[in-house]
Design a protein around this motif. Structure first.
Motif, PDB file in Angstrom:
ATOM      1  N   VAL A  76       0.844  -1.450   0.300  1.00 51.43           N
ATOM      2  CA  VAL A  76      -0.095  -0.457   0.244  1.00 51.43           C
ATOM      3  C   VAL A  76       0.910   1.313   0.089  1.00 51.43           C
ATOM      4  CG1 VAL A  76      -1.779   1.568   1.474  1.00 51.43           C
ATOM      5  CG2 VAL A  76      -1.711  -0.782   0.731  1.00 51.43           C
ATOM      6  N   LEU A  77       2.220   1.061   0.879  1.00 51.00           N
ATOM      7  CA  LEU A  77       2.834   2.742   0.634  1.00 51.00           C
ATOM      8  C   LEU A  77       3.141   3.403  -0.508  1.00 51.00           C
ATOM      9  CD1 LEU A  77       2.761   1.665   3.766  1.00 51.00           C
ATOM     10  CD2 LEU A  77       5.369   2.272   3.918  1.00 51.00           C
ATOM     11  N   SER A  78       3.646   1.696  -0.881  1.00 50.36           N
ATOM     12  CA  SER A  78       4.323   1.978  -3.013  1.00 50.36           C
ATOM     13  C   SER A  78       3.754   2.659  -3.025  1.00 50.36           C
ATOM     14  CB  SER A  78       4.303   0.980  -3.324  1.00 50.36           C
ATOM     15  OG  SER A  78       6.444   0.158  -2.613  1.00 50.36           O
ATOM     16  N   ALA A  79       1.751   2.153  -3.004  1.00 45.21           N
ATOM     17  CA  ALA A  79       0.578   2.963  -4.196  1.00 45.21           C
ATOM     18  C   ALA A  79       0.863   4.280  -3.916  1.00 45.21           C
ATOM     19  CB  ALA A  79      -0.594   2.054  -3.912  1.00 45.21           C
ATOM     20  N   LEU A  80       0.757   4.673  -2.486  1.00 42.37           N
ATOM     21  CA  LEU A  80       0.597   5.665  -1.962  1.00 42.37           C
ATOM     22  C   LEU A  80       1.709   6.874  -2.436  1.00 42.37           C
ATOM     23  CD1 LEU A  80      -0.547   5.564   1.626  1.00 42.37           C
ATOM     24  CD2 LEU A  80      -1.898   5.296  -0.154  1.00 42.37           C
ATOM     25  N   ALA A  81       3.037   6.441  -2.797  1.00 45.43           N
ATOM     26  CA  ALA A  81       4.332   7.132  -3.116  1.00 45.43           C
ATOM     27  C   ALA A  81       3.988   6.988  -4.751  1.00 45.43           C
ATOM     28  CB  ALA A  81       5.428   5.867  -2.187  1.00 45.43           C
ATOM     29  N   ASP A  82       3.585   6.243  -4.724  1.00 39.52           N
ATOM     30  CA  ASP A  82       3.007   6.893  -6.487  1.00 39.52           C
ATOM     31  C   ASP A  82       1.671   7.669  -6.971  1.00 39.52           C
ATOM     32  OD1 ASP A  82       4.452   4.540  -7.197  1.00 39.52           O
ATOM     33  OD2 ASP A  82       3.730   2.811  -7.470  1.00 39.52           O
ATOM     34  N   ASP A  83       0.962   7.834  -5.905  1.00 37.73           N
ATOM     35  CA  ASP A  83       0.116   9.185  -5.747  1.00 37.73           C
ATOM     36  C   ASP A  83       0.389  10.755  -5.335  1.00 37.73           C
ATOM     37  OD1 ASP A  83      -3.240   9.625  -6.139  1.00 37.73           O
ATOM     38  OD2 ASP A  83      -3.201   9.134  -4.232  1.00 37.73           O
ATOM     39  N   GLY A  84       1.937  10.907  -4.825  1.00 41.02           N
ATOM     40  CA  GLY A  84       2.193  11.788  -4.102  1.00 41.02           C
ATOM     41  C   GLY A  84       2.168  11.791  -3.390  1.00 41.02           C
ATOM     42  N   PRO A  86       3.654  11.395   0.822  1.00 44.68           N
ATOM     43  CA  PRO A  86       5.183  11.428   0.963  1.00 44.68           C
ATOM     44  C   PRO A  86       5.500  10.428   2.800  1.00 44.68           C
ATOM     45  CG  PRO A  86       3.788  13.166   2.940  1.00 44.68           C
ATOM     46  CD  PRO A  86       3.133  12.592   1.871  1.00 44.68           C
ATOM     47  N   VAL A  87       5.686   9.407   2.150  1.00 46.20           N
ATOM     48  CA  VAL A  87       5.874   8.164   1.868  1.00 46.20           C
ATOM     49  C   VAL A  87       7.168   7.342   1.602  1.00 46.20           C
ATOM     50  CG1 VAL A  87       3.086   7.510   2.924  1.00 46.20           C
ATOM     51  CG2 VAL A  87       4.711   6.399   0.731  1.00 46.20           C
ATOM     52  N   GLY A  88       7.205   6.336   2.715  1.00 51.10           N
ATOM     53  CA  GLY A  88       8.592   5.883   1.935  1.00 51.10           C
ATOM     54  C   GLY A  88       8.488   4.285   1.472  1.00 51.10           C
ATOM     55  N   ARG A  89       8.915   4.512   0.332  1.00 53.08           N
ATOM     56  CA  ARG A  89       8.989   2.738  -0.588  1.00 53.08           C
ATOM     57  C   ARG A  89       9.920   1.654  -0.259  1.00 53.08           C
ATOM     58  NH1 ARG A  89       6.560   4.088  -5.232  1.00 53.08           N
ATOM     59  NH2 ARG A  89       6.928   5.173  -5.595  1.00 53.08           N
TER      60      ARG A  89
END
Length: 353
Positions: A76-84, A86-89
């Motif tokens: 989920v974090l990777s998807a949120l990072a793709d969405d802009g 500020p989370v770590g992949r």
């Protein structure tokens, strides 16, 4: 490789990291691990900073959730990072996994994000609003198209049970009996006895005001679960990272709004900063159009949860884990303050964007 360094008694629980580092460095392709420092801020998991040939990373030993759930959350974090956001992949291992297991211990690695934690009133009014905006964006992201397929659709409503006053008193008496049976009592034991006596007075005074009904007022959706100063990183006045995504689950949005505000702007200080709470709520409502009744319901349910819960004592006496002892007395002071000012607190949560 330099030895891992540990600070204080809580770090001793994680001394096996020195044995695991070589395997983890190889599995995650980190190259030589030059420095490993234990991070004492984390309460539920083991956390370290690694300086390696490949850069600096945050290493987490996953202890608070099953490893299968941790893998889902990292995706989920990777998807949120793709969405802009500020989370770590999470870094992927040589076998394509975001979690590496060593002798039954599970670890993940995320690139290090430079920033600092800003508790309570360290935030300006504008920053408090920015935190509210961020929480709104997180709720939008977790329930948006970017994570479709990673999380199932959220239900239209959820039930939130409220402990009865009788059950809360019974639990208080259980701890009082447990402490009375100790051969050697500490200062914490004496403080707990006094605080439990005061809690029973509050339960007697406010027991009739326990929230009615088990269905929380919406909206409902996927939430982070622990957005607060320990998990938000700031740099140059702006939010640069949100960490610790172990508690992603479906909740009323108002529940997380109320919890974030009371932990960020109250709790450990013994009172709630009402002005910053209003700025935070206004920021959130500028992104998510949540109603005042939904917020009011969430605030009352959280107040009662604090009234009827003893989680720090569960850690201390039932689990022999003293890492949260310092949170107990401030939380008791905050509960007493809140109970006398519920109308003022509700007014702060009704702030308009």
């Amino acid at each position: 490789m330099t030895d891992a360094t540990f600070d204080g008694p809580s770090a001793a629980r994680y001394s096996e990291i020195a044995e695991d580092l070589a395997l983890l460095g190889e599995a995650f392709g980190l190259g030589e691990v030059r420095e490993c420092g234990f991070l004492s801020d984390g309460l539920m998991n083991g956390n370290w900073r690694l300086d390696t040939a490949e850069g600096s990373f945050a290493l987490k030993r996953i202890m608070d959730v099953p490893l299968s759930l941790a893998r889902r959350n990292l995706a989920v974090l990777s998807a949120l990072a793709d969405d802009g956001l500020p989370v770590g992949r999470a870094r992927v291992s040589s076998t394509g996994d975001t979690v590496v297991e060593v002798a039954g211990r599970g670890y993940c690695v995320i690139p290090w994000m430079e920033g600092s934690h800003q508790p309570g009133t360290a935030l300006s009014m504008e920053q408090a609003g920015d935190l509210g905006v961020l929480l709104g964006r997180i709720h939008q992201g977790l329930n948006g198209e970017q994570v479709a397929g990673l999380l199932p659709p959220a239900p239209a409503q959820v039930t939130v049970s409220a402990t009865t006053p009788a059950a809360a008193r019974t639990e208080a008496n259980r701890f009082l009996a447990l402490i009375a049976g100790l051969e050697n009592r500490t200062a914490f034991d004496a403080e707990a006895v006094a605080a439990l006596a005061e809690r029973k007075v509050l339960l007697e005074k406010y027991g009739s005001e326990r929230p009615a009904g088990d269905v929380a007022v919406g909206p409902v959706g996927w939430t982070h679960g622990d957005v607060q100063h320990r998990n938000v990183l700031w740099r140059d006045g702006a939010i640069v990272g949100v960490i610790d995504w172990d508690r992603i689950r479906v909740r009323p949005f108002g529940e997380e709004v109320a919890r974030t505000a009371t932990v960020q702007f109250g709790g450990e200080d013994g009172f709630l900063d009402l002005e910053r709470t209003s700025a935070f709520v206004a920021g959130y409502r500028s992104v998510v159009p949540i109603s005042v009744p939904a917020l009011a319901d969430a605030v009352e349910r959280l107040w009662w949860k604090r009234m009827s819960d003893y989680w720090q004592l569960v850690f201390h006496y039932d689990r022999n884990d003293h890492s949260c002892d310092h949170l107990f007395l401030p939380a008791e002071r905050f509960l007493a303050w809140w109970s006398e000012r519920r109308d003022e607190v509700q007014a702060a949560f009704a702030a308009m964007p």
